[in-house]
Design an enzyme around this catalytic site. Sequence first.
Site, PDB file in Angstrom:
ATOM      1  N   LYS A 186       0.908  -1.154   0.169  1.00  0.00           N
ATOM      2  CA  LYS A 186       0.029   0.131  -0.040  1.00  0.00           C
ATOM      3  C   LYS A 186       1.013   1.345   0.086  1.00  0.00           C
ATOM      4  O   LYS A 186       1.419   1.757   1.062  1.00  0.00           O
ATOM      5  CB  LYS A 186      -0.868   0.046   1.202  1.00  0.00           C
ATOM      6  N   GLU A 261       9.065   1.153  11.370  1.00  0.00           N
ATOM      7  CA  GLU A 261      10.142   2.142  10.927  1.00  0.00           C
ATOM      8  C   GLU A 261       9.473   3.187  11.275  1.00  0.00           C
ATOM      9  O   GLU A 261       8.537   3.874  10.488  1.00  0.00           O
ATOM     10  CB  GLU A 261      10.541   1.997   9.513  1.00  0.00           C
ATOM     11  N   CYS A 295      13.465  10.700   7.732  1.00  0.00           N
ATOM     12  CA  CYS A 295      13.173  10.194   9.208  1.00  0.00           C
ATOM     13  C   CYS A 295      14.387   9.987  10.071  1.00  0.00           C
ATOM     14  O   CYS A 295      14.535  10.416  11.078  1.00  0.00           O
ATOM     15  CB  CYS A 295      12.788   8.629   9.356  1.00  0.00           C
ATOM     16  N   GLU A 394       9.735  15.573  16.612  1.00  0.00           N
ATOM     17  CA  GLU A 394      10.146  15.498  15.017  1.00  0.00           C
ATOM     18  C   GLU A 394       9.183  16.406  14.313  1.00  0.00           C
ATOM     19  O   GLU A 394       8.238  16.628  14.217  1.00  0.00           O
ATOM     20  CB  GLU A 394       9.703  14.105  14.507  1.00  0.00           C
TER      21      GLU A 394
END
Length: 492
Positions: A186, A261, A295, A394
């Site tokens: 996906k 992740e 990331c 983040e």
Amino acid sequence: MSISSNAEPSSLLDKQFINNKWVASSGTRMLDVMNPYREERIAQVTAGDSQDVQAAVQAAQQAQPGWQALGGAGRAAYLDGFADGLEARRDTLITLSAINNGKPLAEAGIDLDDAIACYRYYAQQARTLDARQGGHVSVAMEGVDARCYHDPVGVVGLITPWNFPLVTSAWKLAPALAAGCTAVLKPSEVTPLPEQVLAELALEIDLPAGVLNLLNGDGDGIGAPLTNHPGVDKISFTGSNRVGETVMRSAAARTASVSLELGGKSPILVMEDADPAQAADWVMAGIYFNAGQICSATSRLLVHESVAEALYAALAERMDALTLGDPLAADTDLGPLTSAKQREVVQHYLALAEQEGLTVVRGAQHRTLPARGYFLAPTLYRDVPVESRLWQEEIFGPVLCSRSVTSEEEAIGLANDSAYGLAATVISGDPKRARRIGRQLKAGSIWYNSEQLVLPETGWGGFKRSGIGRELGPWGLGAYLEVKHVVGPLDR
Ligand code: NAD
């Protein structure tokens, strides 16, 4: 369905790739796919639903035993086929990444090259798998024959984010197929265009039907039903912590395996023996690549006070020299953010920084942005308090937070004082010292005197809230294998 690099607003991805056929989606809604530089719709993609998931999982289940029976060497040829096919479409894929993700051409090329290297690496790994089957296990008990086998996990659901579509899908699909798993992939609904090529390649290389199924749609329509489907033996997810936690909860309900992740807030440590000019190049590469939407962006700079002023000056000079513009233009260094939504997220943090009175070295007031596109000025704050949300959370944009330190111990302590642990960088004039410091940092990938050096042979994944499990290397293959021991009396 074939995607061309000059995708026009008429491009309609209203089908799903199931059992080697493009079939009508049972979803009734369509989602807009944008060009973040032009702020224009370039395609529409189906918001598929649970019926699509059901059909895709069924196809994958039917295909799995045959795919496993091919053996590692048989599967390896297909993985090389994916690599060859990506290589052959180089220009188209780079252009697609530029227009869908807003990646400058050079960065789109790196995304593609890393993906190709990953398919090649797992082709080799698949070949070694056959020889590893049935290996003797040395046991203390006498008269016993113990052998170890590696069976595929089964059907896997692979969910990818929008920042590196070709790489993040390669890191999952290549080892999964090498292991003998069959997959339902996906892509992110924000950047679905580059990954459609994988379905096109499946047909081109005559991949057995049902081995790869690709479903377009959003989290509610495809992601959630996929993670909840009892026929999916494992979910490998790359994305935000918020969604990752939901995925883990769904998988827990049926004791399915997950790899996650997730996000990061990685530190870069510049020691007093570093050359400030050279260090500035690494700092830039660690935060402004892909407009900071990485990331593993090294978004917390810890610089020794003795070199801090020289480093800030070198960074300001480099930031002023960055060209912001059309990702398709050869001289563009920094493209727009990938979506209007992500720009809003980052703008929220910039507003917070203003409220907190953070000291700006470079930011919005220092440059004029292109007239259109989801751009934000590359931004650098100094002396950021550790309590600031900008230091801790983040941001996922071109925003670097920094503070100075007075010792190695302080730098290591602050570097490790984070909920995340994906990556870290150490810049020092003494490589031995850099490695020694690196060993004390709590993160899955440590770079010294380099940045974002991600190799297919080395593992990728996070400590702490950055995730669970490892991709890449033999660990990435292991994530799609079940270990089985066959034990009994020695043959006489
Ligand atoms: P996201 O979590 O919003 O979406 C990721 C994927 O999950 C998309 O395909 C989305 O459609 C799907 N999804 C959404 N809701 C879902 C649900 N309920 N169930 C299942 N799937 C669902 O993340 P994003 O904004 O696309 O990506 C940015 C994030 O990804 C950042 O936090 C970044 O740090 C992280 N990331 C991590 C790595 C890594 O290797 N650790 C790599 C790239 C990106």
